[in-house]
Design an enzyme around this catalytic site. Sequence first.
Site, short mmCIF file in Angstrom:
data_model
loop_
_atom_site.label_atom_id
_atom_site.label_comp_id
_atom_site.label_asym_id
_atom_site.label_seq_id
_atom_site.Cartn_x
_atom_site.Cartn_y
_atom_site.Cartn_z
N GLY A 213 16.62 36.81 76.50
CA GLY A 213 15.81 35.65 76.84
C GLY A 213 16.57 34.37 77.13
O GLY A 213 15.98 33.39 77.58
N ASP A 214 17.89 34.36 76.86
CA ASP A 214 18.64 33.12 77.09
C ASP A 214 20.11 33.43 77.42
O ASP A 214 21.02 32.88 76.81
CB ASP A 214 18.55 32.22 75.85
CG ASP A 214 19.03 30.79 76.12
OD1 ASP A 214 19.09 30.40 77.30
OD2 ASP A 214 19.35 30.08 75.15
N THR A 215 20.30 34.32 78.40
CA THR A 215 21.66 34.74 78.75
C THR A 215 22.32 33.69 79.65
O THR A 215 22.60 33.92 80.82
CB THR A 215 21.62 36.11 79.47
OG1 THR A 215 20.56 36.07 80.45
CG2 THR A 215 21.36 37.23 78.51
#
Length: 355
Positions: A213-215
């Site tokens: 979700g937050d790469t």
Amino acid sequence: MEKRPTLTPQQATELTLQLYGVTITEISTLPSYIDQNFLIVDTEGTNYVLKIMNSDDSKNATQLEVQTFAMSFLHQHGVPAQTALPTTTTGKLMSMEEIDCGHGAQTYCVRLMTYLPGKTLAESPGTVEDLYHVGRFIASMDKTLQQLESPNLDVLNYNCDRQWSLSNIHLIERYLSMMDGDPLQEVIQAVIEKFKSHVQPKISCFQKGIIHGDTNDTNILVTPVGNGHHKLSGVLDFSFLMKDCYVFELAITIAYMMLENPSPLDVGGAILRGWESIMILNDDERECLYLLVLGRLCQSLVYGRYNSTKYPDNKKYLLSTANKGTQILTKLWEMGGKEVERKWFTEVSTFSVNE
């Protein structure tokens, strides 16, 4: 109430000794969005990261437990993720602590994490081949997460209701006044409208599963292996772990990896090629990728500006997308979807790399 923890190094040092029996010889702060991270070194020269979650996320203990479990699971399956260490007081992997950071006592979730070596991709933008491996690595991680089993996985459904899920791009409209007449506001508004008409009707056809979700480029670590190439040495920060669409993960990765890259337009094709060596996009996902990448840039620019007014002491980090992100968003929008997609998808078919 201030959500972001602002412990002094002294408070963090005392907390680490009290909870983990670790005596700190060196302590320094690490960047974070609205949590607080310290890099610490103990008397034996071992590095750790002390992570203190913001007070809002600290209320969701079950969600934090699932995130902590997922990191251990990935680590056991060969993915270089951090793991949390048990406290000496209770033996648990996280501790809820009442701490006063100068604006009243609040409860914060505290974890002591293993330290992963390397520099972030923001500090050392990768070669085209490195970016191929980033795409491949992240798709492999998401594929590994398909095997994750826990009675509490349902909590990951709630995360996709949050403002950062790409399905909720419309939520940035309420913050658009923060742009304050900036010409970029018109571009962002136009992206939102196009997103509503072109992407939202297709979301039900996207492949779904658990995603990081937050790469972003500060959450992926690399170490040099010579000839200007790097190997992936770590993935950080699972606080956005959610059940959502795989193509969102791909779009988020492309959006952020463009920011510090000297040739941002070459990023998409390389990451896409790596991703599709593990997971193939369907036609609907391919058609929406361009707008999804623009959508994440819009979210990052708008929320960054909003949060920088709430947390002015962390302004530099919160606005880190702003300068390059504005240029890239404008450039991609001016080029148009057909041109950008042709570049990305043509490069996929002509790209060759050592697997």
